[in-house]
Design a protein around this motif. Structure first.
Motif, mmCIF file in Angstrom:
data_model
loop_
_atom_site.group_PDB
_atom_site.id
_atom_site.type_symbol
_atom_site.label_atom_id
_atom_site.label_comp_id
_atom_site.label_asym_id
_atom_site.label_seq_id
_atom_site.Cartn_x
_atom_site.Cartn_y
_atom_site.Cartn_z
ATOM 1 N N ALA A 281 26.531 79.606 48.331
ATOM 2 C CA ALA A 281 27.514 78.941 47.473
ATOM 3 C C ALA A 281 27.226 79.211 46.001
ATOM 4 N N THR A 282 25.953 79.107 45.615
ATOM 5 C CA THR A 282 25.608 79.389 44.223
ATOM 6 C C THR A 282 25.806 80.864 43.906
ATOM 7 N N ASP A 283 25.481 81.736 44.851
ATOM 8 C CA ASP A 283 25.689 83.170 44.632
ATOM 9 C C ASP A 283 27.170 83.489 44.455
ATOM 10 N N PHE A 284 28.026 82.798 45.201
ATOM 11 C CA PHE A 284 29.466 83.011 45.077
ATOM 12 C C PHE A 284 29.924 82.684 43.654
ATOM 13 N N ILE A 285 29.481 81.538 43.154
ATOM 14 C CA ILE A 285 29.829 81.139 41.788
ATOM 15 C C ILE A 285 29.215 82.105 40.778
ATOM 16 N N GLN A 286 27.958 82.448 40.997
ATOM 17 C CA GLN A 286 27.263 83.320 40.062
ATOM 18 C C GLN A 286 27.855 84.726 40.055
ATOM 19 N N GLY A 287 28.194 85.238 41.243
ATOM 20 C CA GLY A 287 28.805 86.557 41.320
ATOM 21 C C GLY A 287 30.141 86.612 40.610
ATOM 22 N N THR A 288 30.936 85.541 40.757
ATOM 23 C CA THR A 288 32.228 85.465 40.069
ATOM 24 C C THR A 288 32.042 85.429 38.562
ATOM 25 N N LEU A 289 31.078 84.628 38.110
ATOM 26 C CA LEU A 289 30.812 84.509 36.674
ATOM 27 C C LEU A 289 30.317 85.836 36.092
ATOM 28 N N MET A 290 29.419 86.516 36.804
ATOM 29 C CA MET A 290 28.924 87.812 36.348
ATOM 30 C C MET A 290 30.066 88.813 36.197
ATOM 31 N N PHE A 291 30.948 88.832 37.184
ATOM 32 C CA PHE A 291 32.067 89.779 37.198
ATOM 33 C C PHE A 291 33.001 89.541 36.018
ATOM 34 N N ILE A 292 33.374 88.279 35.803
ATOM 35 C CA ILE A 292 34.282 87.941 34.703
ATOM 36 C C ILE A 292 33.646 88.274 33.361
ATOM 37 N N ALA A 293 32.365 87.954 33.212
ATOM 38 C CA ALA A 293 31.672 88.204 31.948
ATOM 39 C C ALA A 293 31.630 89.695 31.622
ATOM 40 N N LEU A 294 31.340 90.529 32.608
ATOM 41 C CA LEU A 294 31.262 91.965 32.371
ATOM 42 C C LEU A 294 32.620 92.555 32.007
ATOM 43 N N ILE A 295 33.649 92.212 32.777
ATOM 44 C CA ILE A 295 34.988 92.750 32.527
ATOM 45 C C ILE A 295 35.496 92.331 31.148
ATOM 46 N N THR A 296 35.390 91.037 30.860
ATOM 47 C CA THR A 296 35.898 90.511 29.591
ATOM 48 C C THR A 296 35.153 91.108 28.404
ATOM 49 N N THR A 297 33.845 91.188 28.519
ATOM 50 C CA THR A 297 33.029 91.712 27.414
ATOM 51 C C THR A 297 33.343 93.176 27.135
ATOM 52 N N LEU A 298 33.524 93.971 28.172
ATOM 53 C CA LEU A 298 33.848 95.389 27.968
ATOM 54 C C LEU A 298 35.203 95.542 27.281
#
Length: 494
Positions: free
Chosen positions: A187-204
């Motif tokens: 469950a935490t990995d699901f949240i963390q994976g989503t957050l990592m993905f959004i952060a990378l896409i948005t930052t780029l």
């Protein structure tokens, strides 16, 4: 400045509070070791995919890999990313569905050492005990990399001493892992994976806009060296075939990663694997592309340049500069998420190996599920303490730690997983020889770096494990009849 720190701190506290709350939510669902380690084989396709990839990438995705790209350009980072994408796809395609079915058939195995023991009918349990030794060695190194990432993040963002950040990060990871087990980690990995993905896409996207678009960014980066964006050539020397092979060799690691393989074993239905594979491939491909490009173009975006030795804080400094304090704090949690999502998984797998595959085999009477569960939680704590000690050296490289551990697991277990699923002729003696050969070669090769030994240690280690396992198995004329019958039944299902 003070208000910015406070806002980032609020974001961190909220994030960490959510992680601990998830652990508390799942604590009552762990009635047995099977629940604690595999969630009762009840994970859905989205949880399985994002948990596997988030636990795979760790803090090195948002710190180590961009740091390499920032310093060396495309040459090493590009080929490493290509190897990881290929390895991810082949792992999901070749291993996931088969391992889910065969592990359930082989005594409902819940750990990789237990699966290998049951698959090769090793009644002496030597496979389990040797496997546990290498799991503890390499997971201690791997978990330490996650602790280092947490400590560097907290130090860079809040100015707290490195060791204070280390204590805070390690404490939270251990707490929710101890409380909730596999489902909490998923469950935490699901949240963390989503957050990592959004952060990378948005930052780029924001970085590209800030630099005036892709063509302008490329022109500015080329000012640092005509070959900085060339994956084949550096400014001084060619990036030769052996360098490329070493970087691509990262892809071999996937076949032997216990914390990823257990995700395949825990999926509720192997028919969900294709959907999980598609989700995983989108996540990993875009995440790796973004991490590498951000690292390269940060050469221009972060001006003046980062101090020598601080290259692994590339994304941290980018996020601090790019976003308002609170939003930046939320996205900085993505880096914390990357470190935590791997460290929690590794602690869980290492604990399962020691409790299930070592203690469970040396005692004359197998402990009850409740006793094994308590032993497992104590093991999580013990391994975390050792990893904490390893991480005390603040000069350790996250990328270097992950690279070593990745090679260890890939070479020690990868060939055996492939042979166990595809080759009828493998035996327990061959598996034992392979584990020892792969693990020892990686450790020795790593210590002898330089000259011909500069090739990434996963490649000679993987080859040693594969060759020894095949030769010894072929020479073993006393193949277990039950093992052969079980393999034939498994092949009928595939």
């Amino acid at each position: 400045m003070f208000s910015e720190i406070v806002l980032r701190l609020i974001a961190f506290v909220l994030y960490l509070g959510v992680m601990i709350a998830i652990g508390l939510q799942y604590v009552k669902r762990n009635a047995s070791a099977g629940d604690f380690f595999l969630g009762g084989r009840n994970a859905g396709p989205w949880f399985t995919a994002l948990s596997a990839e988030a636990s795979d990438m760790s803090g090195w995705l948002l710190m180590g890999l961009p740091g390499v790209a920032y310093v060396t350009g495309m040459k090493s980072a590009f080929w490493t990313a290509v190897g990881l994408v290929i390895g991810t796809y082949l792992n999901w395609l070749l291993i996931a569905r088969r391992l889910r079915r065969y592990s359930a058939q082989c005594g409902n195995a819940i750990t990789i050492p237990e699966f290998l023991t049951n698959r090769f009918k090793d009644h002496s349990y030597v496979i389990s005990r040797i496997a546990v030794v290498f799991i503890l060695i390499f997971f201690t190194i791997y978990t330490a990399s996650g602790f280092v990432a947490c400590a560097q993040l907290i130090n860079s963002v809040y100015g707290l001493p490195y060791r204070t950040g280390l204590i805070l990060g390690a404490a939270v990871i251990v707490l929710y892992t101890l409380l909730g087990g596999y489902l909490a980690v998923c469950a935490t990995d699901f949240i963390q994976g989503t957050l990592m993905f959004i952060a990378l896409i948005t930052t780029l996207i924001i970085m590209m806009v800030s630099l005036g678009g892709l063509s302008n960014a490329v022109a500015q980066v080329n000012a640092f060296g005509a070959q900085f964006l060339n994956p084949f050539v550096s400014d001084e020397t060619d990036f030769g075939i052996m360098n490329i092979v070493s970087s691509l060799g990262w892809g071999l690691g996937y076949f032997g990663m216990p914390h990823i393989l257990v995700r395949f074993m825990a999926i509720s239905d192997d028919k969900q694997v294709p959907l999980s594979r598609r989700i995983a491939m989108v996540w990993v491909t875009l995440s790796l592309v973004c991490a590498v490009i951000i690292g390269v173009f940060a050469k221009v975006y972060l001006h003046p340049a980062l101090a020598q030795g601080a290259q692994e804080t590339v994304i941290i400094e980018t996020l601090k500069r790019m976003y308002p304090a609170f939003i930046g704090g939320v996205f900085l949690c993505a880096i914390l998420a990357a470190a935590m999502s791997t460290a929690d998984s590794q602690l869980l797998v290492a604990a399962s190996a020691l409790s299930e595959d070592f203690i469970g085999t040396i005692l004359k009477k197998r402990p009850s599920d409740r006793q094994l569960l308590n032993i497992s939680r104590l093991t999580v704590l013990g391994i975390a303490v050792i990893a904490f000690v390893v991480a005390l050296d603040e000069h350790r490289s996250i990328f270097g730690l992950v690279s070593y551990a990745w090679a260890g697991f890939g070479a020690t277990f990868g060939p055996l997983i492939l042979l166990s699923l595809f080759w009828r002729g493998g035996t327990a003696k061959g598996a034992i020889a392979g584990i020892i050969a792969g693990g020892v070669v990686v450790i020795v090769w790593h210590q002898l770096s330089g000259g011909i030994f500069d090739i990434y240690e996963i490649i000679p280690g993987f080859a040693a494990c594969l060759v020894c396992a095949v030769i010894v198995s072929a020479l073993d004329r006393h193949k277990d009849a039950a093992m052969l019958a079980e393999f034939d039944a498994y092949r009928e299902m595939i």
